[in-house]
Design an enzyme around this catalytic site. Structure first.
Site, PDB file in Angstrom:
ATOM      1  N   SER A 561       0.668  -0.971   0.124  1.00 33.12           N
ATOM      2  CA  SER A 561      -0.108   0.000   0.088  1.00 33.12           C
ATOM      3  C   SER A 561       0.824   1.204   0.091  1.00 33.12           C
ATOM      4  O   SER A 561       1.709   1.414  -0.830  1.00 33.12           O
ATOM      5  CB  SER A 561      -0.944  -0.104   1.132  1.00 33.12           C
ATOM      6  OG  SER A 561      -2.033   0.764   0.929  1.00 33.12           O
ATOM      7  N   ASP A 636      -8.901  -5.179  -6.361  1.00 27.38           N
ATOM      8  CA  ASP A 636      -8.708  -4.169  -5.069  1.00 27.38           C
ATOM      9  C   ASP A 636      -9.695  -2.936  -5.540  1.00 27.38           C
ATOM     10  O   ASP A 636      -9.245  -2.143  -6.528  1.00 27.38           O
ATOM     11  CB  ASP A 636      -7.271  -3.879  -5.253  1.00 27.38           C
ATOM     12  CG  ASP A 636      -6.950  -2.844  -3.915  1.00 27.38           C
ATOM     13  OD1 ASP A 636      -7.652  -2.114  -3.445  1.00 27.38           O
ATOM     14  OD2 ASP A 636      -5.477  -3.135  -3.942  1.00 27.38           O
ATOM     15  N   HIS A 668      -7.454  -5.579  -1.649  1.00 23.40           N
ATOM     16  CA  HIS A 668      -6.151  -4.841  -1.460  1.00 23.40           C
ATOM     17  C   HIS A 668      -5.258  -5.687  -0.533  1.00 23.40           C
ATOM     18  O   HIS A 668      -4.032  -5.427  -0.814  1.00 23.40           O
ATOM     19  CB  HIS A 668      -6.746  -3.793  -0.400  1.00 23.40           C
ATOM     20  CG  HIS A 668      -5.447  -2.995  -0.279  1.00 23.40           C
ATOM     21  ND1 HIS A 668      -4.955  -2.099  -1.216  1.00 23.40           N
ATOM     22  CD2 HIS A 668      -5.089  -2.142   0.871  1.00 23.40           C
ATOM     23  CE1 HIS A 668      -4.000  -1.187  -0.621  1.00 23.40           C
ATOM     24  NE2 HIS A 668      -4.108  -1.479   0.646  1.00 23.40           N
TER      25      HIS A 668
END
Length: 700
Positions: A561, A636, A668
């Site tokens: 991320s 995602d 994600h």
């Protein structure tokens, strides 16, 4: 394993990927029952995710099982909406994943896939989103088909495609830590609820390749329109809502009822540099900052009309007492440390219990202070590390959940007066810790090039060589997070432990911009991302080399991320230091991320075009020389795969080789165990192969 790395006892990749990690299965959702007879909690087995509901008797300390679903609860059995809720809350637990006590009565509600159970009886059948008991436990409110329901009938009308009543919008759930879209009044006669209108936001479409179905999400990109959110009041029997006048605002941030029935509403402007607190429609307080105003959940209204509030006006988050009209009475805490949470307030004795960093940013302890401001904060927890506390002033007790890098989690019930244990609740050393040879990292500190003290952690190989070692840097680097914390999840980081077992030094550093160090420390990111963070990570690696720990010819980085973004920025902007990078679910250009998160740090794209350009990965692709592995889930809905695809186009144009690991059915964070095992295999093989080389590959 590369030939030039020393042979060591390895950890099976299945144990790296399996959840929960060793020693991390501990009680969650801990609560005192309203009648003060038990402490309830959820707990799974030491090596599974199936949670069960338990209760500890405060009378004799005995424990009993309250609920265990007969057939368990799997991800596949959940509705699409529930799956998305779990994704946004990073929830992996199964079985009984949630439960709720009524506020004023010992009435217990448990949501299960077939409906809502109240005191063991199926009360509402079928899908019920965000269920909440009325304060006396007599009624249940929830959302179905976009409308707010109470018991067996809707109390709002008018929902349609793009318009919902009683649900928190995507931005509130993902970025604002607000999961609720409606709130019961203390007497159960009114419900405040949010109407969310997203019809004007273009749909972002995500394709499922296996069954050729399509998801559609109204995703507000930086600089574009947000959802229109207004707040209404309605009775539990329904009727025409009363819509509240909250002035001009962009975000509905928080809604709270006071014990006297007054309604507190917090709103933010688009820049997030001004927050307004209204009480029954009247402005009682405003917070303003040249950096940004961090949202929190520390408003505590008192029966006499006064309220406790947290503010970062001094540069660190501290507690303040206000009169009902917003007149400041006094500051309750002060110093170069921050309050993390308000755990309880007892108006009768005039005491506040809070958790804070008063004894170090890498720890968390419970403290007590008086509302009269006449005494220094008193620390109640003693053991080094991180304490999560649930406080019940009426019983004079608190539940202390504790762990450190050298101590697996334990949970005890203790007296508020002196911290002495009354009942042990949980202590279950996981045998996998010893069997897999997990050793705690060393917590370290150093000064960056500007003289700022930074904190980190180092996992050293147990190979008898003393270094320097090939080095893998675990990075997050973004705001509102910390990695180098003195708690057990740091030790239980299984990828770090695996790499350590294979002869790598694994290093972690919380650069400037990370959480719990004050607003100035965080605010260095304002206007441009990927600069101060990169500088600090480079300084960390050079410091490690100066300590004889890191081999500067063999340094790699991995992150997910924001950490994936950082891995890319380090590879591109510090190619002389980083030879390889694994970038998982990375943001590659901030014009492709959402409003509330992105604009908090970079402002509007139209006002800071240069900052957006300099903060993207794209301008630096031409400078990449090392090896790169990109990892992304194709469905995602948070950091869209589009981020990685756009980067791929630029890597191709620059003729820079890269490897890609794509998961068609993951969002994600990978949830499937086979996917996670394959991920660990590919990532660790990539780092081992690239960092085994004695020098740079010259790629690009």
């Amino acid at each position: 394993m590369p030939d030039d790395l020393p042979p060591t006892a390895g950890i099976p990749l299945e144990d790296v990927a399996r959840l929960p990690a060793p020693g991390t299965s501990a009680p969650t959702a801990i609560a005192f029952s309203p009648d003060g007879t038990v402490v309830s909690y959820l707990l799974a087995g030491e090596a599974d995710l199936d949670r069960r509901l338990y209760a500890l008797s405060l009378d004799d300390g005995s424990t009993r099982l309250l609920l265990e679903p007969a057939d368990g609860v799997t991800e596949e059995a959940l509705s699409p909406e529930e799956k998305l809720r779990r994704e946004r809350q990073r929830e992996y637990g199964l079985g009984v994943s949630r439960y709720t006590w009524a506020q004023d009565a010992p009435v217990l509600m448990v949501p299960l896939p077939d409906g809502l159970y109240v005191d063991g009886v199926l009360r509402v059948e079928g899908q019920a989103l965000d269920p909440q008991l009325s304060p006396d436990g007599s009624r249940v409110a929830y959302v179905r088909d976009g409308e707010l329901w109470v018991d067996d009938k809707p109390v709002t009308t008018g929902a349609q495609e793009g318009v919902t009543h009683g649900l928190a919008e995507f931005i509130a759930q993902e970025e604002m830590d607000r999961s609720h879209g409606f709130w019961w009044s203390p007497d159960g006669t009114r419900l405040a609820f949010a109407e969310v209108d997203e019809r004007h936001i273009p749909e972002y479409r995500i394709q499922h390749v296996e069954d050729n179905t399509e998801e559609r999400h109204r995703y507000p990109f930086a600089g574009a329109d947000n959802a229109k959110v207004r707040l209404g009041l309605v009775g539990p029997e329904g009727g025409e809502p009363e819509w509240l006048d909250l002035g001009e605002y962009e975000y509905l941030a928080r809604v709270d009822w006071g014990p006297d029935g007054s309604l507190f509403v917090q709103t933010e402007d688009r820049s997030q540099q001004r927050l307004t607190l209204r009480r029954d429609g009247v402005v009682v307080l405003e917070e303003a900052s040249d950096v940004w105003v961090n949202l929190h959940d520390m408003l505590r209204p008192l029966p006499d009309g006064r309220f406790v509030w947290a503010s970062e006006r001094s540069g660190f988050r501290h507690l303040y007492l206000y009169e009902a009209d917003g007149t400041l009475v006094r500051q309750l805490t002060e110093g170069e440390w921050q309050v993390d949470s308000v755990d309880a307030v007892d108006p009768e004795t005039g005491r506040v219990w809070f958790s804070a960093t008063k004894d170090g940013a890498g720890e968390r302890h419970l403290y007590e202070v008086g509302l009269d401001g006449g005494s220094e904060a008193r620390r109640l927890t003693t053991a080094a590390g991180v304490h999560q506390s649930v406080v019940n002033p009426g019983l004079g007790l608190f539940v202390d959940s504790h762990s450190s890098a050298v101590a697996q989690p334990t949970v005890t019930v203790r007296r508020l007066s002196d911290g002495v244990m009354v009942h042990p609740l949980f202590a279950r050393p996981d045998p996998r810790v010893a069997a897999l040879g997990l050793a705690p990292p060393e917590l370290v500190s150093f000064e960056n090039r500007g003289g700022t003290l930074l904190h980190g952690a180092v996992f050293k190989p147990d190979d008898g060589t003393g270094g320097p070692w090939p080095t893998a840097v675990l990075v997050y680097g973004g705001p509102h997070a910390q990695l180098a914390v003195d708690h057990w999840p740091l030790t239980a980081n299984m990828r770090a432990q695996y790499l350590r077992s294979q002869g790598f030094l694994v290093a972690v550093c919380d650069n400037r911009g990370s959480a719990r160090r004050g607003l100035a420390f965080e605010g260095v990111l304002r206007g441009r991302l990927g600069q101060a963070e990169v500088d600090d990570q480079v300084d960390f690696v050079r410091w490690l080399a100066g300590q004889g720990l890191a081999d500067l010819e063999r340094v790699g980085v991995y992150g997910w991320s924001y950490g994936g973004y950082m891995a890319l920025m380090l590879l591109a902007r510090a190619p002389e230091v980083f030879a390889a990078a694994v970038a998982g679910a990375p943001v590659t250009s901030w014009d492709g991320y959402d409003t509330h998160y992105t604009e908090r740090y970079l402002g509007l794209p139209a006002d800071n075009a240069k900052g957006y350009e300099a903060s993207a990965v794209f301008p630096y692709v031409r400078d990449m020389r090392g090896d790169l592995l990109l990892v992304h889930g194709l469905i995602d809905e948070n950091v869209h795969f589009r981020h990685t695809a756009r980067l791929m186009n630029r890597l191709i144009a620059a003729r820079h080789d890269y490897a890609a690991l794509l998961f068609p059915d993951e969002r994600h964070g990978p949830r499937s165990l086979p996917d996670r095992v394959y991920l660990e295999q590919r990532v660790t093989d990539f780092l081992a192969t690239r960092l085994a080389r004695p020098s740079r590959s010259g790629n690009g």
